[in-house]
Design a protein around this motif. Structure first.
Motif, PDB file in Angstrom:
ATOM      1  N   PHE A 155      -2.316  16.095 -20.649  1.00  0.00           N
ATOM      2  CA  PHE A 155      -1.414  16.024 -21.789  1.00  0.00           C
ATOM      3  C   PHE A 155      -1.780  17.039 -22.874  1.00  0.00           C
ATOM      4  O   PHE A 155      -0.908  17.755 -23.398  1.00  0.00           O
ATOM      5  CB  PHE A 155      -1.413  14.609 -22.368  1.00  0.00           C
ATOM      6  N   GLU A 156      -3.059  17.110 -23.239  1.00  0.00           N
ATOM      7  CA  GLU A 156      -3.485  18.033 -24.299  1.00  0.00           C
ATOM      8  C   GLU A 156      -3.261  19.483 -23.887  1.00  0.00           C
ATOM      9  O   GLU A 156      -2.860  20.320 -24.698  1.00  0.00           O
ATOM     10  CB  GLU A 156      -4.950  17.801 -24.643  1.00  0.00           C
ATOM     11  N   ARG A 194       0.397  20.277 -24.193  1.00  0.00           N
ATOM     12  CA  ARG A 194       0.810  20.394 -25.582  1.00  0.00           C
ATOM     13  C   ARG A 194       0.395  21.742 -26.158  1.00  0.00           C
ATOM     14  O   ARG A 194       1.170  22.379 -26.863  1.00  0.00           O
ATOM     15  CB  ARG A 194       0.207  19.261 -26.411  1.00  0.00           C
ATOM     16  N   GLY A 195      -0.815  22.194 -25.806  1.00  0.00           N
ATOM     17  CA  GLY A 195      -1.259  23.509 -26.272  1.00  0.00           C
ATOM     18  C   GLY A 195      -0.424  24.639 -25.708  1.00  0.00           C
ATOM     19  O   GLY A 195      -0.049  25.584 -26.415  1.00  0.00           O
ATOM     20  N   ARG A 231       2.897  24.632 -27.502  1.00  0.00           N
ATOM     21  CA  ARG A 231       2.814  25.161 -28.864  1.00  0.00           C
ATOM     22  C   ARG A 231       2.757  26.682 -28.860  1.00  0.00           C
ATOM     23  O   ARG A 231       3.423  27.334 -29.667  1.00  0.00           O
ATOM     24  CB  ARG A 231       1.585  24.581 -29.567  1.00  0.00           C
ATOM     25  N   HIS A 281      -0.615  24.318 -16.233  1.00  0.00           N
ATOM     26  CA  HIS A 281      -1.999  24.019 -16.623  1.00  0.00           C
ATOM     27  C   HIS A 281      -2.958  24.365 -15.475  1.00  0.00           C
ATOM     28  O   HIS A 281      -2.542  24.611 -14.334  1.00  0.00           O
ATOM     29  CB  HIS A 281      -2.136  22.573 -17.091  1.00  0.00           C
ATOM     30  N   ASP A 302      -4.087  26.807 -19.612  1.00  0.00           N
ATOM     31  CA  ASP A 302      -4.963  26.245 -20.641  1.00  0.00           C
ATOM     32  C   ASP A 302      -6.400  26.707 -20.452  1.00  0.00           C
ATOM     33  O   ASP A 302      -6.766  27.289 -19.426  1.00  0.00           O
ATOM     34  CB  ASP A 302      -4.886  24.722 -20.627  1.00  0.00           C
ATOM     35  N   ASP A 307      -5.659  26.995 -26.184  1.00  0.00           N
ATOM     36  CA  ASP A 307      -6.373  25.749 -26.456  1.00  0.00           C
ATOM     37  C   ASP A 307      -5.355  24.687 -26.825  1.00  0.00           C
ATOM     38  O   ASP A 307      -4.139  24.931 -26.834  1.00  0.00           O
ATOM     39  CB  ASP A 307      -7.431  25.943 -27.543  1.00  0.00           C
ATOM     40  N   ALA A 308      -5.846  23.490 -27.142  1.00  0.00           N
ATOM     41  CA  ALA A 308      -4.943  22.378 -27.425  1.00  0.00           C
ATOM     42  C   ALA A 308      -4.094  22.613 -28.664  1.00  0.00           C
ATOM     43  O   ALA A 308      -3.026  22.014 -28.822  1.00  0.00           O
ATOM     44  CB  ALA A 308      -5.733  21.085 -27.571  1.00  0.00           C
TER      45      ALA A 308
END
Length: 283
Positions: free
Chosen positions: A85-86, A89-90, A93, A217, A241, A263-264
């Motif tokens: 998940f993290e 999200r990174g 973004r 990812h 990631d 990164d996140a």
């Protein structure tokens, strides 16, 4: 015995079908013509074999042949949405930061593109076209973002639309940026998916954008869980990631593919080994 010839034919057919499954599993795809030549039978016989094997859930039919069913069953979007998940999200973004106000963008189906769509809620004016329910949900109340759904046939597992209606809509549109998801991605073969209708659509999507990104990812890099592939145009960008190992990034860099590691927080990072340092846009 009177029924021995029939029994013998059945045994030969059973043996041939087992060999067809073995060949399809080894090579990924098997054509009717190649199989007919391999077993010295007619194309009609092979088509009957493939129909039997498909009905029994042992092969998947393709145009002109068949392919092996993957040993890795496709996970549903609900199963995948909480994975990494993290990282997603990174990635989302960083990808959102590349989109300029007023641009036209195309988002694939998937959880990572859904994370990107959530980050685009504040970008306005903006036109977002998509084949994914995650994007539609993320932008449903973002009134300043113009949203186009390409439509088509819903794949319930991926919660994305595919098929001729989606493909026809794509032929009438072009985009500043295209963001694709992936079940897996490699430097040489491109995007790996569970279904050929997905790879067909992804190839069409990639052709309609000036800039193409693949959002994946680290666990998806270099993997080959399925037998369907989407070839990508030159100049595409991989966004992954910061848990990606240098060895996983190396094949992409060696192939001249731009690699972005985030990164996140959505900031571009450099991997620890400078020998496989990615080329960041603008550097």
């Amino acid at each position: 015995m009177p029924n021995e010839p029939g029994t013998s034919r059945q045994l030969r057919s059973r043996h041939r079908r087992e060999q067809i499954v073995r060949l399809a599993t080894t090579s990924g795809l098997a054509s009717v013509e190649d199989l007919a030549e391999e077993f010295d039978v007619t194309a009609s016989t092979i088509r009957r074999d493939l129909a039997t094997l498909t009905a029994g859930g042992r092969l998947a039919r393709t145009y002109g042949g068949a392919m092996a069913l993957s040993a890795h069953p496709e996970a549903s979007l609900r199963q995948r949405i909480g994975v990494a998940f993290e990282a997603k999200r990174g990635i989302g973004r960083w990808a959102a930061a590349q989109v300029l106000v007023g641009e036209s963008v195309l988002l694939d189906a998937g959880s990572t593109t859904g994370a990107l769509a959530f980050e685009l809620r504040g970008h306005a004016p903006l036109m977002v076209a998509t084949v994914g329910l995650t994007t539609l949900e993320a932008l449903a109340d973002a009134e300043a973002v113009h949203v186009e759904c390409l439509g088509g046939t819903l794949r319930h597992l991926s919660q994305g639309f595919v098929g001729p209606l989606a493909e026809a809509a794509l032929e009438r549109m072009s985009f500043d940026r295209v963001f694709l998801g992936a079940d897996a991605v490699t430097a040489d073969d491109g995007i790996c998916e569970a279904a050929m209708e997905q790879t067909r659509l992804k190839e069409l999507m990639a052709r309609r954008g000036e800039t193409v990104y693949v959002l994946a990812h680290a666990a998806k890099l270099g993997q080959r869980p399925f037998h369907a592939w989407a070839r990508l145009p030159e100049g595409w960008t991989l966004v992954t990631d910061d848990s990606a190992e240098p060895s996983a990034l190396a094949p992409f860099l060696a192939a001249g593919i731009t690699v972005v590691v985030t990164d996140a927080g959505g900031h571009a990072q450099l991997p620890p080994d400078p020998a496989v340092r990615p080329r960041l846009p603008g550097t």
